[in-house]
Design a protein around this motif. Sequence first.
Motif, PDB file in Angstrom:
ATOM      1  N   GLU A   3       0.818  -1.211   0.000  1.00 26.54           N
ATOM      2  CA  GLU A   3       0.000   0.000   0.000  1.00 26.54           C
ATOM      3  C   GLU A   3       0.855   1.265   0.000  1.00 26.54           C
ATOM      4  O   GLU A   3       0.560   2.211  -0.702  1.00 26.54           O
ATOM      5  CB  GLU A   3      -0.934  -0.019   1.227  1.00 26.54           C
ATOM      6  CG  GLU A   3      -1.958   1.092   1.239  1.00 26.54           C
ATOM      7  CD  GLU A   3      -2.944   1.009   0.099  1.00 26.54           C
ATOM      8  OE1 GLU A   3      -3.416   2.069  -0.329  1.00 26.54           O
ATOM      9  OE2 GLU A   3      -3.252  -0.095  -0.368  1.00 26.54           O
ATOM     10  N   SER A   4       1.952   1.280   0.769  1.00 34.57           N
ATOM     11  CA  SER A   4       2.788   2.484   0.857  1.00 34.57           C
ATOM     12  C   SER A   4       3.410   2.831  -0.490  1.00 34.57           C
ATOM     13  O   SER A   4       3.541   3.997  -0.826  1.00 34.57           O
ATOM     14  CB  SER A   4       3.883   2.300   1.911  1.00 34.57           C
ATOM     15  OG  SER A   4       4.702   1.198   1.569  1.00 34.57           O
ATOM     16  N   SER A   5       3.763   1.825  -1.268  1.00 38.16           N
ATOM     17  CA  SER A   5       4.322   2.078  -2.594  1.00 38.16           C
ATOM     18  C   SER A   5       3.265   2.666  -3.520  1.00 38.16           C
ATOM     19  O   SER A   5       3.550   3.554  -4.301  1.00 38.16           O
ATOM     20  CB  SER A   5       4.878   0.792  -3.202  1.00 38.16           C
ATOM     21  OG  SER A   5       5.929   0.305  -2.418  1.00 38.16           O
ATOM     22  N   VAL A   6       2.037   2.139  -3.430  1.00 37.42           N
ATOM     23  CA  VAL A   6       0.958   2.628  -4.271  1.00 37.42           C
ATOM     24  C   VAL A   6       0.648   4.073  -3.899  1.00 37.42           C
ATOM     25  O   VAL A   6       0.510   4.931  -4.753  1.00 37.42           O
ATOM     26  CB  VAL A   6      -0.315   1.744  -4.120  1.00 37.42           C
ATOM     27  CG1 VAL A   6      -1.480   2.365  -4.844  1.00 37.42           C
ATOM     28  CG2 VAL A   6      -0.030   0.352  -4.651  1.00 37.42           C
ATOM     29  N   GLN A  17      11.700   3.628   0.887  1.00 35.75           N
ATOM     30  CA  GLN A  17      12.950   2.894   0.697  1.00 35.75           C
ATOM     31  C   GLN A  17      12.769   1.444   1.148  1.00 35.75           C
ATOM     32  O   GLN A  17      12.309   1.174   2.252  1.00 35.75           O
ATOM     33  CB  GLN A  17      14.065   3.563   1.493  1.00 35.75           C
ATOM     34  CG  GLN A  17      15.421   3.004   1.185  1.00 35.75           C
ATOM     35  CD  GLN A  17      16.505   3.769   1.912  1.00 35.75           C
ATOM     36  OE1 GLN A  17      16.394   4.025   3.097  1.00 35.75           O
ATOM     37  NE2 GLN A  17      17.540   4.126   1.187  1.00 35.75           N
ATOM     38  N   ARG A  18      13.155   0.541   0.276  1.00 37.66           N
ATOM     39  CA  ARG A  18      13.060  -0.877   0.532  1.00 37.66           C
ATOM     40  C   ARG A  18      14.191  -1.292   1.467  1.00 37.66           C
ATOM     41  O   ARG A  18      15.322  -0.846   1.301  1.00 37.66           O
ATOM     42  CB  ARG A  18      13.223  -1.570  -0.813  1.00 37.66           C
ATOM     43  CG  ARG A  18      12.778  -2.946  -0.904  1.00 37.66           C
ATOM     44  CD  ARG A  18      12.867  -3.327  -2.371  1.00 37.66           C
ATOM     45  NE  ARG A  18      12.209  -4.558  -2.619  1.00 37.66           N
ATOM     46  CZ  ARG A  18      11.675  -4.880  -3.772  1.00 37.66           C
ATOM     47  NH1 ARG A  18      11.736  -4.056  -4.786  1.00 37.66           N
ATOM     48  NH2 ARG A  18      11.093  -6.030  -3.935  1.00 37.66           N
ATOM     49  N   VAL A  19      13.913  -2.147   2.430  1.00 39.04           N
ATOM     50  CA  VAL A  19      14.929  -2.612   3.373  1.00 39.04           C
ATOM     51  C   VAL A  19      15.241  -4.074   3.082  1.00 39.04           C
ATOM     52  O   VAL A  19      14.351  -4.913   3.013  1.00 39.04           O
ATOM     53  CB  VAL A  19      14.470  -2.453   4.840  1.00 39.04           C
ATOM     54  CG1 VAL A  19      15.503  -3.014   5.809  1.00 39.04           C
ATOM     55  CG2 VAL A  19      14.185  -0.987   5.146  1.00 39.04           C
ATOM     56  N   PRO A  51      14.748   2.568  -4.791  1.00 39.54           N
ATOM     57  CA  PRO A  51      15.456   2.969  -3.571  1.00 39.54           C
ATOM     58  C   PRO A  51      15.481   1.814  -2.562  1.00 39.54           C
ATOM     59  O   PRO A  51      14.445   1.231  -2.250  1.00 39.54           O
ATOM     60  CB  PRO A  51      14.635   4.151  -3.051  1.00 39.54           C
ATOM     61  CG  PRO A  51      13.283   3.993  -3.644  1.00 39.54           C
ATOM     62  CD  PRO A  51      13.463   3.239  -4.927  1.00 39.54           C
ATOM     63  N   PHE A  52      16.674   1.480  -2.080  1.00 42.27           N
ATOM     64  CA  PHE A  52      16.791   0.406  -1.092  1.00 42.27           C
ATOM     65  C   PHE A  52      18.002   0.650  -0.208  1.00 42.27           C
ATOM     66  O   PHE A  52      18.896   1.426  -0.535  1.00 42.27           O
ATOM     67  CB  PHE A  52      16.877  -0.971  -1.767  1.00 42.27           C
ATOM     68  CG  PHE A  52      18.161  -1.217  -2.496  1.00 42.27           C
ATOM     69  CD1 PHE A  52      19.247  -1.796  -1.854  1.00 42.27           C
ATOM     70  CD2 PHE A  52      18.292  -0.878  -3.840  1.00 42.27           C
ATOM     71  CE1 PHE A  52      20.434  -2.022  -2.537  1.00 42.27           C
ATOM     72  CE2 PHE A  52      19.469  -1.090  -4.518  1.00 42.27           C
ATOM     73  CZ  PHE A  52      20.553  -1.673  -3.871  1.00 42.27           C
ATOM     74  N   VAL A  53      18.004  -0.035   0.909  1.00 40.03           N
ATOM     75  CA  VAL A  53      19.136  -0.023   1.820  1.00 40.03           C
ATOM     76  C   VAL A  53      19.336  -1.461   2.283  1.00 40.03           C
ATOM     77  O   VAL A  53      18.370  -2.204   2.459  1.00 40.03           O
ATOM     78  CB  VAL A  53      18.902   0.941   3.015  1.00 40.03           C
ATOM     79  CG1 VAL A  53      17.733   0.503   3.870  1.00 40.03           C
ATOM     80  CG2 VAL A  53      20.153   1.099   3.858  1.00 40.03           C
ATOM     81  N   VAL A  54      20.602  -1.857   2.445  1.00 37.51           N
ATOM     82  CA  VAL A  54      20.905  -3.187   2.961  1.00 37.51           C
ATOM     83  C   VAL A  54      21.412  -2.996   4.384  1.00 37.51           C
ATOM     84  O   VAL A  54      22.365  -2.237   4.617  1.00 37.51           O
ATOM     85  CB  VAL A  54      21.964  -3.909   2.099  1.00 37.51           C
ATOM     86  CG1 VAL A  54      22.256  -5.296   2.675  1.00 37.51           C
ATOM     87  CG2 VAL A  54      21.501  -4.018   0.651  1.00 37.51           C
ATOM     88  N   LEU A  63      24.914  -1.715   5.163  1.00 39.84           N
ATOM     89  CA  LEU A  63      25.859  -2.513   4.366  1.00 39.84           C
ATOM     90  C   LEU A  63      25.671  -2.281   2.862  1.00 39.84           C
ATOM     91  O   LEU A  63      26.221  -3.027   2.052  1.00 39.84           O
ATOM     92  CB  LEU A  63      25.674  -4.004   4.672  1.00 39.84           C
ATOM     93  CG  LEU A  63      25.834  -4.429   6.125  1.00 39.84           C
ATOM     94  CD1 LEU A  63      25.529  -5.911   6.279  1.00 39.84           C
ATOM     95  CD2 LEU A  63      27.228  -4.114   6.630  1.00 39.84           C
ATOM     96  N   THR A  64      24.916  -1.242   2.500  1.00 43.88           N
ATOM     97  CA  THR A  64      24.579  -1.013   1.102  1.00 43.88           C
ATOM     98  C   THR A  64      25.824  -0.887   0.231  1.00 43.88           C
ATOM     99  O   THR A  64      25.913  -1.518  -0.826  1.00 43.88           O
ATOM    100  CB  THR A  64      23.685   0.237   0.954  1.00 43.88           C
ATOM    101  OG1 THR A  64      22.585   0.130   1.855  1.00 43.88           O
ATOM    102  CG2 THR A  64      23.171   0.366  -0.464  1.00 43.88           C
ATOM    103  N   ARG A  65      26.793  -0.065   0.664  1.00 45.12           N
ATOM    104  CA  ARG A  65      28.010   0.127  -0.133  1.00 45.12           C
ATOM    105  C   ARG A  65      28.743  -1.189  -0.371  1.00 45.12           C
ATOM    106  O   ARG A  65      29.186  -1.460  -1.481  1.00 45.12           O
ATOM    107  CB  ARG A  65      28.956   1.121   0.553  1.00 45.12           C
ATOM    108  CG  ARG A  65      28.534   2.559   0.425  1.00 45.12           C
ATOM    109  CD  ARG A  65      29.478   3.511   1.154  1.00 45.12           C
ATOM    110  NE  ARG A  65      30.883   3.177   1.115  1.00 45.12           N
ATOM    111  CZ  ARG A  65      31.714   3.447   0.087  1.00 45.12           C
ATOM    112  NH1 ARG A  65      31.268   4.074  -0.960  1.00 45.12           N
ATOM    113  NH2 ARG A  65      32.980   3.087   0.142  1.00 45.12           N
TER     114      ARG A  65
END
Length: 182
Positions: A3-6, A17-19, A51-54, A63-65
């Motif tokens: 829902e938040s993406s929509v 941002q996706r986790v 958009p995401f973050v690891v 740890l994205t980088r």
Amino acid sequence: MKESSVQSKKSGTKPVQRVIKKYPNRRLYDTDTSTYITLAEVKKLVMQSAPFVVRDAKTGDDLTRSILLQIILEEEAGGAPMFTEPVLASIIRFYGQAMQGYMGPYLEKNIQAMTEVQAQLAEKAEELTPEMWARFMTVQSPMLHGLMGNYVEQSKSMFVQMQEQMQKNTEQVLGAFGIKRP
């Protein structure tokens, strides 16, 4: 789709941002889809500009980088590498040097400028048939010269700005020690 993406697409706000959680067993867990994913699937997210973050599942550290560097390493190891050994050696030499702080933004701006050139070329290419595209690439096109000329000018401008900033910083450091330029 959640829902938040929509909602973010409808309201025009920045997408959520996706986790992705990285577990000690080296597995990556996408909290958006509630599934384990591979490095290849993370690469797809990058290619889609999602958009995401690891994050480390235990500590929450970003740890994205390191994941992005892993993707680059895999790409460089398989097939046609983008970076030659001399380029990689040059990049390594910048670490710990005065130029290190300037190099990242300089490369980032150059890649952004090149991406814009590529997008403009792709936009123009949509109108071309394969035959027209082949002819376009073999003939010295004024548009191509214009796009590359703009890229070269932007790159030159960024380099001059970087040099000017380095000169200011050097003068400030020398001034702190009471040394003035002749």
